[in-house]
Write an enzyme that holds these catalytic residues in place. Structure first.
Site, mmCIF file in Angstrom:
data_model
loop_
_atom_site.group_PDB
_atom_site.id
_atom_site.type_symbol
_atom_site.label_atom_id
_atom_site.label_comp_id
_atom_site.label_asym_id
_atom_site.label_seq_id
_atom_site.Cartn_x
_atom_site.Cartn_y
_atom_site.Cartn_z
ATOM 1 N N ASN A 99 0.927 -1.279 0.082
ATOM 2 C CA ASN A 99 0.045 -0.166 -0.283
ATOM 3 C C ASN A 99 1.135 1.225 -0.228
ATOM 4 O O ASN A 99 2.219 1.278 0.248
ATOM 5 C CB ASN A 99 -0.834 0.312 1.526
ATOM 6 C CG ASN A 99 0.182 -0.189 2.169
ATOM 7 O OD1 ASN A 99 0.548 0.591 2.756
ATOM 8 N ND2 ASN A 99 -0.237 -1.352 3.379
ATOM 9 N N ARG A 100 0.061 2.692 -0.362
ATOM 10 C CA ARG A 100 1.231 3.465 0.123
ATOM 11 C C ARG A 100 1.617 4.258 1.233
ATOM 12 O O ARG A 100 1.996 5.625 0.911
ATOM 13 C CB ARG A 100 -0.178 4.685 -1.580
ATOM 14 C CG ARG A 100 0.429 4.447 -2.975
ATOM 15 C CD ARG A 100 -0.978 5.062 -3.324
ATOM 16 N NE ARG A 100 -0.042 6.219 -3.731
ATOM 17 C CZ ARG A 100 -1.210 7.660 -3.763
ATOM 18 N NH1 ARG A 100 -2.804 7.153 -3.423
ATOM 19 N NH2 ARG A 100 -0.975 8.884 -3.418
#
Ligand code: CTP
Length: 404
Positions: A202-203
């Protein structure tokens, strides 16, 4: 905070450029007050561009605003970096023949000096006597460090690195309201391997978790950061003698590390973005197109770590009065809907506080700024914060502290 950075005439002034950058990046309002001699090393345009404030050296500039005392009166902290032997002597004697001198006399804020000079000058009885006097008056020192000096000499006298001066400044500004508390924070984002070269991730950069760690440490806490794939660059912001970092990769590794650390924690903050699912199996070899296997990925659910920590607390597996804070990244544009989801999520997870941030392209991930609402018992919004991740961190820790 309002910080005055005095710069006196030594070659280490070039390192103060970076210190001013660190301070402004951390959200402080910085006014640089160089001496005339300092401007021989680094000029006015550099200081003005970095601080975004006009820079003058004389008490005769901007007289209408009584700048010679106003700067000192309005400061939360005055730093002098580099502080040369000559400037240390002047400060000790209370000489106020320039703007820095008057500012130092007019301030009641803490003063932090970062001495820089040749080793002989540092050891000289006059300098040592001055330092002793200044310390007895409550003036703070950072350094000097031992190392290479201008002209090829070495010994004590080298100005501390900008990061060390920054840390000392932050410590002076912070209230010590978390003294003696053990705070455990997860940061970053987990990566669930698919094969040796791919993962589901994920970011999350880890910046919010790291900002929480830095703020907690500055306020006196003993901090453990369980860092999931956080870059060294991001982690550097939490460099502090009372911060311990445990690096993890997957949700399972994060779970093990958090459960272990939470057993003795007074405050647990789950700022990491944990993958809800992982591939059912991890291929030992890189999956290839020839195999045609990448169109579908079978996933299995990961454990909800923060819920497990709440259960363990309820079972007595944590210190009395442990506070647990979870995060929620919500993308709904409607504030009502976000609050509603937050209320349910807090209850479902069994945590005390839920910090809800609006994660979209504009805000949240990979950005220095953040905005959160903190939801407490009954779904009530107990606090909200918007600003740098450090400012948001402060509000979250304040909210956790009020529950104790
Ligand atoms: N969390 C966790 N373990 C997981 C997933 C999430 O501990 N396996 C924690 C996160 O660290 C965060 C909080 O739970 O503090 C909320 O995460 P979020 O992803 O918003 O919640 P989910 O339970 O995944 O809910 P949903 O995806 O349905 O919004």
């Amino acid at each position: 905070m309002n910080i005055v950075v005095g710069v006196t005439g030594g070659i280490a002034a070039y390192k103060t450029v970076h210190l001013v950058r660190l301070l402004t990046k951390a959200g402080h309002d910085v006014t640089v007050v160089p001496t005339e001699d300092a401007l021989r090393f680094v000029g006015t345009p550099t200081w003005e561009a970095l601080s975004r404030h006009p820079v003058t050296t004389s008490v005769h500039d901007d007289v209408a605003r009584v700048r010679h005392v106003a700067l000192g009166q309005g400061a939360d902290l005055v730093i002098v970096a580099p502080a040369t032997a000559n400037s240390i002597a002047k400060i000790t004697a209370g000489i106020a023949d320039d703007l820095l001198g008057t500012t130092l006399l007019a301030t009641e804020a803490p003063v932090l000096l970062a001495p820089a000079m040749h080793a002989e000058m540092w050891r000289n009885a006059a300098t040592q006597a001055n330092i002793e006097t200044l310390v007895s008056r409550g003036i703070h020192l950072v350094g000097p460090a031992d190392g290479e000096l201008a002209g090829g000499d070495s010994g004590p006298g080298r100005m501390s690195e900008p990061e060390a001066i920054f840390d000392a400044a932050v410590a002076l500004l912070a209230p010590r309201d978390l003294d003696g508390l053990r705070v455990v924070i997860s940061a970053g984002g987990t990566r669930e391997p698919i094969d040796p070269v791919r993962f589901l991730g994920n970011r999350s950069s880890g910046r919010q978790g790291v900002a929480l760690a830095a703020d907690a440490a500055a306020r006196g806490a003993d901090v453990t950061v369980v860092a999931a794939n956080v870059s060294a660059d991001v982690l550097a912001a939490a460099r502090h003698p009372s911060v311990r970092v445990i690096s993890v990769g997957t949700a399972a590794e994060l779970s093990t590390a958090m459960k272990d650390a939470a057993r003795s924690a007074d405050i647990v903050i789950m700022a990491a973005a944990v993958a809800d699912y992982r591939p059912a199996s991890v291929s030992e070899h890189k999956l290839t197109k020839e195999q045609g296997v990448l169109t579908h990925l079978e996933l299995v659910e990961n454990e909800d770590v923060v819920s497990a920590l709440a259960v363990s607390r309820a079972d007595g597996g944590a210190p009395e009065g442990q506070t647990i804070v979870a995060f929620a990244a919500e993308t709904s544009a409607s504030a009502d809907e976000r609050r509603d989801r937050a209320r349910r999520k807090r209850e479902r997870k069994g945590v005390d506080l839920l910090a809800v941030n609006l994660a979209n392209a504009e805000q949240g991930f990979e950005r220095p700024d953040n905005a959160v609402e903190i939801v407490g018992e009954g779904g009530e919004v107990v606090a909200s914060a918007a600003g740098t991740k450090r400012e948001v961190a402060r509000v979250i820790l304040d909210a956790a502290l009020t529950l104790r």
